[in-house]
Design a protein around this motif. Sequence first.
Motif, PDB file in Angstrom:
ATOM      1  N   LYS A  49       0.830  -1.210   0.000  1.00  0.00           N
ATOM      2  CA  LYS A  49       0.000   0.000   0.000  1.00  0.00           C
ATOM      3  C   LYS A  49       0.863   1.258   0.000  1.00  0.00           C
ATOM      4  O   LYS A  49       0.647   2.188  -0.784  1.00  0.00           O
ATOM      5  CB  LYS A  49      -0.932   0.012   1.212  1.00  0.00           C
ATOM      6  N   LEU A  50       1.838   1.284   0.911  1.00  0.00           N
ATOM      7  CA  LEU A  50       2.721   2.446   1.001  1.00  0.00           C
ATOM      8  C   LEU A  50       3.452   2.670  -0.311  1.00  0.00           C
ATOM      9  O   LEU A  50       3.503   3.800  -0.831  1.00  0.00           O
ATOM     10  CB  LEU A  50       3.735   2.230   2.127  1.00  0.00           C
ATOM     11  N   THR A  51       4.014   1.611  -0.861  1.00  0.00           N
ATOM     12  CA  THR A  51       4.828   1.748  -2.063  1.00  0.00           C
ATOM     13  C   THR A  51       4.003   2.214  -3.248  1.00  0.00           C
ATOM     14  O   THR A  51       4.462   3.034  -4.057  1.00  0.00           O
ATOM     15  CB  THR A  51       5.536   0.421  -2.383  1.00  0.00           C
ATOM     16  N   ARG A  52       2.788   1.741  -3.374  1.00  0.00           N
ATOM     17  CA  ARG A  52       1.939   2.168  -4.490  1.00  0.00           C
ATOM     18  C   ARG A  52       1.523   3.635  -4.359  1.00  0.00           C
ATOM     19  O   ARG A  52       1.420   4.351  -5.361  1.00  0.00           O
ATOM     20  CB  ARG A  52       0.733   1.242  -4.616  1.00  0.00           C
ATOM     21  N   ILE A  53       1.310   4.093  -3.134  1.00  0.00           N
ATOM     22  CA  ILE A  53       1.004   5.507  -2.922  1.00  0.00           C
ATOM     23  C   ILE A  53       2.187   6.370  -3.370  1.00  0.00           C
ATOM     24  O   ILE A  53       2.031   7.349  -4.111  1.00  0.00           O
ATOM     25  CB  ILE A  53       0.677   5.782  -1.436  1.00  0.00           C
ATOM     26  N   LEU A  54       3.382   5.999  -2.928  1.00  0.00           N
ATOM     27  CA  LEU A  54       4.576   6.772  -3.270  1.00  0.00           C
ATOM     28  C   LEU A  54       4.925   6.644  -4.750  1.00  0.00           C
ATOM     29  O   LEU A  54       5.360   7.623  -5.377  1.00  0.00           O
ATOM     30  CB  LEU A  54       5.759   6.317  -2.408  1.00  0.00           C
ATOM     31  N   ALA A  55       4.724   5.459  -5.315  1.00  0.00           N
ATOM     32  CA  ALA A  55       5.042   5.243  -6.728  1.00  0.00           C
ATOM     33  C   ALA A  55       4.187   6.139  -7.620  1.00  0.00           C
ATOM     34  O   ALA A  55       4.689   6.713  -8.603  1.00  0.00           O
ATOM     35  CB  ALA A  55       4.833   3.776  -7.098  1.00  0.00           C
ATOM     36  N   ASP A  56       2.918   6.273  -7.302  1.00  0.00           N
ATOM     37  CA  ASP A  56       2.032   7.140  -8.097  1.00  0.00           C
ATOM     38  C   ASP A  56       2.513   8.589  -8.065  1.00  0.00           C
ATOM     39  O   ASP A  56       2.526   9.277  -9.101  1.00  0.00           O
ATOM     40  CB  ASP A  56       0.600   7.057  -7.564  1.00  0.00           C
ATOM     41  N   LYS A  57       2.914   9.044  -6.891  1.00  0.00           N
ATOM     42  CA  LYS A  57       3.362  10.430  -6.751  1.00  0.00           C
ATOM     43  C   LYS A  57       4.714  10.654  -7.432  1.00  0.00           C
ATOM     44  O   LYS A  57       4.946  11.706  -8.046  1.00  0.00           O
ATOM     45  CB  LYS A  57       3.439  10.812  -5.272  1.00  0.00           C
ATOM     46  N   LEU A  58       5.611   9.689  -7.303  1.00  0.00           N
ATOM     47  CA  LEU A  58       6.913   9.814  -7.956  1.00  0.00           C
ATOM     48  C   LEU A  58       6.764   9.794  -9.478  1.00  0.00           C
ATOM     49  O   LEU A  58       7.446  10.537 -10.187  1.00  0.00           O
ATOM     50  CB  LEU A  58       7.837   8.685  -7.517  1.00  0.00           C
ATOM     51  N   ILE A 198     -10.239 -12.412   8.517  1.00  0.00           N
ATOM     52  CA  ILE A 198     -11.593 -11.946   8.215  1.00  0.00           C
ATOM     53  C   ILE A 198     -12.492 -13.110   7.813  1.00  0.00           C
ATOM     54  O   ILE A 198     -13.663 -13.197   8.226  1.00  0.00           O
ATOM     55  CB  ILE A 198     -11.559 -10.881   7.092  1.00  0.00           C
ATOM     56  N   ALA A 199     -11.943 -14.032   7.038  1.00  0.00           N
ATOM     57  CA  ALA A 199     -12.722 -15.177   6.559  1.00  0.00           C
ATOM     58  C   ALA A 199     -12.916 -16.243   7.640  1.00  0.00           C
ATOM     59  O   ALA A 199     -13.717 -17.166   7.462  1.00  0.00           O
ATOM     60  CB  ALA A 199     -12.032 -15.804   5.350  1.00  0.00           C
ATOM     61  N   GLY A 200     -12.194 -16.125   8.747  1.00  0.00           N
ATOM     62  CA  GLY A 200     -12.324 -17.092   9.821  1.00  0.00           C
ATOM     63  C   GLY A 200     -11.436 -18.307   9.690  1.00  0.00           C
ATOM     64  O   GLY A 200     -11.558 -19.267  10.459  1.00  0.00           O
ATOM     65  N   HIS A 201     -10.505 -18.277   8.742  1.00  0.00           N
ATOM     66  CA  HIS A 201      -9.592 -19.407   8.572  1.00  0.00           C
ATOM     67  C   HIS A 201      -8.530 -19.426   9.667  1.00  0.00           C
ATOM     68  O   HIS A 201      -7.991 -20.484  10.006  1.00  0.00           O
ATOM     69  CB  HIS A 201      -8.929 -19.350   7.199  1.00  0.00           C
ATOM     70  N   THR A 202      -8.177 -18.246  10.178  1.00  0.00           N
ATOM     71  CA  THR A 202      -7.313 -18.114  11.344  1.00  0.00           C
ATOM     72  C   THR A 202      -7.991 -17.167  12.323  1.00  0.00           C
ATOM     73  O   THR A 202      -8.901 -16.406  11.962  1.00  0.00           O
ATOM     74  CB  THR A 202      -5.915 -17.570  10.969  1.00  0.00           C
ATOM     75  N   ASN A 203      -7.544 -17.201  13.576  1.00  0.00           N
ATOM     76  CA  ASN A 203      -8.200 -16.406  14.619  1.00  0.00           C
ATOM     77  C   ASN A 203      -7.710 -14.971  14.696  1.00  0.00           C
ATOM     78  O   ASN A 203      -8.474 -14.064  15.022  1.00  0.00           O
ATOM     79  CB  ASN A 203      -7.975 -17.050  15.988  1.00  0.00           C
ATOM     80  N   ALA A 204      -6.412 -14.756  14.424  1.00  0.00           N
ATOM     81  CA  ALA A 204      -5.801 -13.459  14.711  1.00  0.00           C
ATOM     82  C   ALA A 204      -4.602 -13.218  13.821  1.00  0.00           C
ATOM     83  O   ALA A 204      -4.096 -14.126  13.163  1.00  0.00           O
ATOM     84  CB  ALA A 204      -5.374 -13.404  16.179  1.00  0.00           C
ATOM     85  N   THR A 205      -4.139 -11.970  13.832  1.00  0.00           N
ATOM     86  CA  THR A 205      -2.853 -11.644  13.224  1.00  0.00           C
ATOM     87  C   THR A 205      -2.261 -10.449  13.955  1.00  0.00           C
ATOM     88  O   THR A 205      -2.997  -9.599  14.491  1.00  0.00           O
ATOM     89  CB  THR A 205      -2.957 -11.352  11.714  1.00  0.00           C
ATOM     90  N   LEU A 206      -0.946 -10.415  14.009  1.00  0.00           N
ATOM     91  CA  LEU A 206      -0.218  -9.244  14.498  1.00  0.00           C
ATOM     92  C   LEU A 206       0.420  -8.645  13.265  1.00  0.00           C
ATOM     93  O   LEU A 206       1.243  -9.293  12.607  1.00  0.00           O
ATOM     94  CB  LEU A 206       0.839  -9.646  15.533  1.00  0.00           C
ATOM     95  N   ILE A 207       0.076  -7.415  12.942  1.00  0.00           N
ATOM     96  CA  ILE A 207       0.341  -6.888  11.610  1.00  0.00           C
ATOM     97  C   ILE A 207       0.555  -5.385  11.675  1.00  0.00           C
ATOM     98  O   ILE A 207       0.122  -4.730  12.636  1.00  0.00           O
ATOM     99  CB  ILE A 207      -0.859  -7.234  10.688  1.00  0.00           C
ATOM    100  N   THR A 208       1.214  -4.832  10.685  1.00  0.00           N
ATOM    101  CA  THR A 208       1.379  -3.381  10.620  1.00  0.00           C
ATOM    102  C   THR A 208       0.008  -2.709  10.604  1.00  0.00           C
ATOM    103  O   THR A 208      -0.865  -3.075   9.814  1.00  0.00           O
ATOM    104  CB  THR A 208       2.162  -2.986   9.361  1.00  0.00           C
ATOM    105  N   LEU A 209      -0.165  -1.727  11.470  1.00  0.00           N
ATOM    106  CA  LEU A 209      -1.479  -1.099  11.636  1.00  0.00           C
ATOM    107  C   LEU A 209      -2.051  -0.593  10.317  1.00  0.00           C
ATOM    108  O   LEU A 209      -3.245  -0.764  10.037  1.00  0.00           O
ATOM    109  CB  LEU A 209      -1.373   0.043  12.660  1.00  0.00           C
ATOM    110  N   ALA A 210      -1.216   0.006   9.485  1.00  0.00           N
ATOM    111  CA  ALA A 210      -1.715   0.589   8.237  1.00  0.00           C
ATOM    112  C   ALA A 210      -2.306  -0.443   7.292  1.00  0.00           C
ATOM    113  O   ALA A 210      -3.093  -0.105   6.407  1.00  0.00           O
ATOM    114  CB  ALA A 210      -0.591   1.352   7.536  1.00  0.00           C
ATOM    115  N   ALA A 211      -1.946  -1.717   7.477  1.00  0.00           N
ATOM    116  CA  ALA A 211      -2.466  -2.764   6.600  1.00  0.00           C
ATOM    117  C   ALA A 211      -3.926  -3.091   6.881  1.00  0.00           C
ATOM    118  O   ALA A 211      -4.621  -3.628   6.013  1.00  0.00           O
ATOM    119  CB  ALA A 211      -1.626  -4.029   6.732  1.00  0.00           C
ATOM    120  N   VAL A 212      -4.395  -2.781   8.102  1.00  0.00           N
ATOM    121  CA  VAL A 212      -5.745  -3.212   8.487  1.00  0.00           C
ATOM    122  C   VAL A 212      -6.614  -2.090   9.039  1.00  0.00           C
ATOM    123  O   VAL A 212      -7.704  -2.354   9.553  1.00  0.00           O
ATOM    124  CB  VAL A 212      -5.662  -4.355   9.526  1.00  0.00           C
TER     125      VAL A 212
END
Length: 326
Positions: A49-58, A198-212
């Motif tokens: 997500k971050l890279t695509r935002i910056l790539a568009d601007k660059l 989200i689909a319920g295949h796993t219970n949880a994730t620890l992830i970069t906040l911006a991803a979710v």
Amino acid sequence: MFSFSRLMLTLSLPLVTLGITPLLAQAADFPTKPVKIVVPVSAGGSADKLTRILADKLSAKWGQSVVVENVPGASGTIGAARVAKAKPDGYTLLQTGEALTLNALLIKTLPYDSATAFQPVIKAVVNPQILVVNPKLGIDTFAQYIAVSKNQPGSISLGLPTSGGIAQIAHEILNRQTGGSVNFIPYPGGGPAAVDVIAGHTNATLITLAAVTEYVKSGQLKALAVTTPYRSDALPEVPTMAESGAPGFSVESWQGYLAPAGTPAAVVNKLNQDLVAVLKDPDVKAHLETLGYGVAASTPEQLATTLSEDHQRYGKIISEAGISIQ
């Protein structure tokens, strides 16, 4: 020990001894063709997500295409190896973060030397990791999560954005502090890990906040706590782990960009200056902060320092905690 600072000094010597005019001219014209940014994880996660935002601007700034290429696999080392072997001219960049250091510490054999294969360009952003669960799991607070992980070891399935990444290290530290245990399930990126929760295949994730961030706001994921000692302005209602049952807990991740070693210093400086300009653009900065990023916009030298500090900090933690990646 990482030696990015010495590497940068070495790379800068030809500018002094041979003169800077040709390289400055090269940087002034840069780029004259498309630039490729390798993201070493699957599409959909925070790095993508971050890279695509910056790539568009660059792309708009340069009048040249900036292509984002997702190269997942082997904890990000396949993509990193591709950039390490690329021509050092500034036209191929690597998106990375502390994973570069963690891979060097945890993987015995790499297809490149992390300490010498890359030239720091910029630490773009910093961000918390966030613990999220499926809303139907029946765990509504961080304290409940810790209780279940202690009383029912391994009963919680936790998707990892990548094996051996900052999320796994952070959770291993948490396990040792709280006495809990979960079932780690590695993914090739944050996007797939979040979708499976989200689909319920796993219970949880620890992830970069911006991803979710958007998933939490829409109610598709339940946020329990962030890893940083401060709350995120993007989700201010989500408490920190330190204030919710893990006193003193603190892990902050970052994302940035590197070039192959040997890239001319003038080109590196041009890349850095243009990325800083994009990151500090009021609209871009506001958008990134809404997602949960904190804009860092460092110099190459500051990123070299971060890499050295990461190696010392995480090397000590991994050694003391006996963390290993299977």
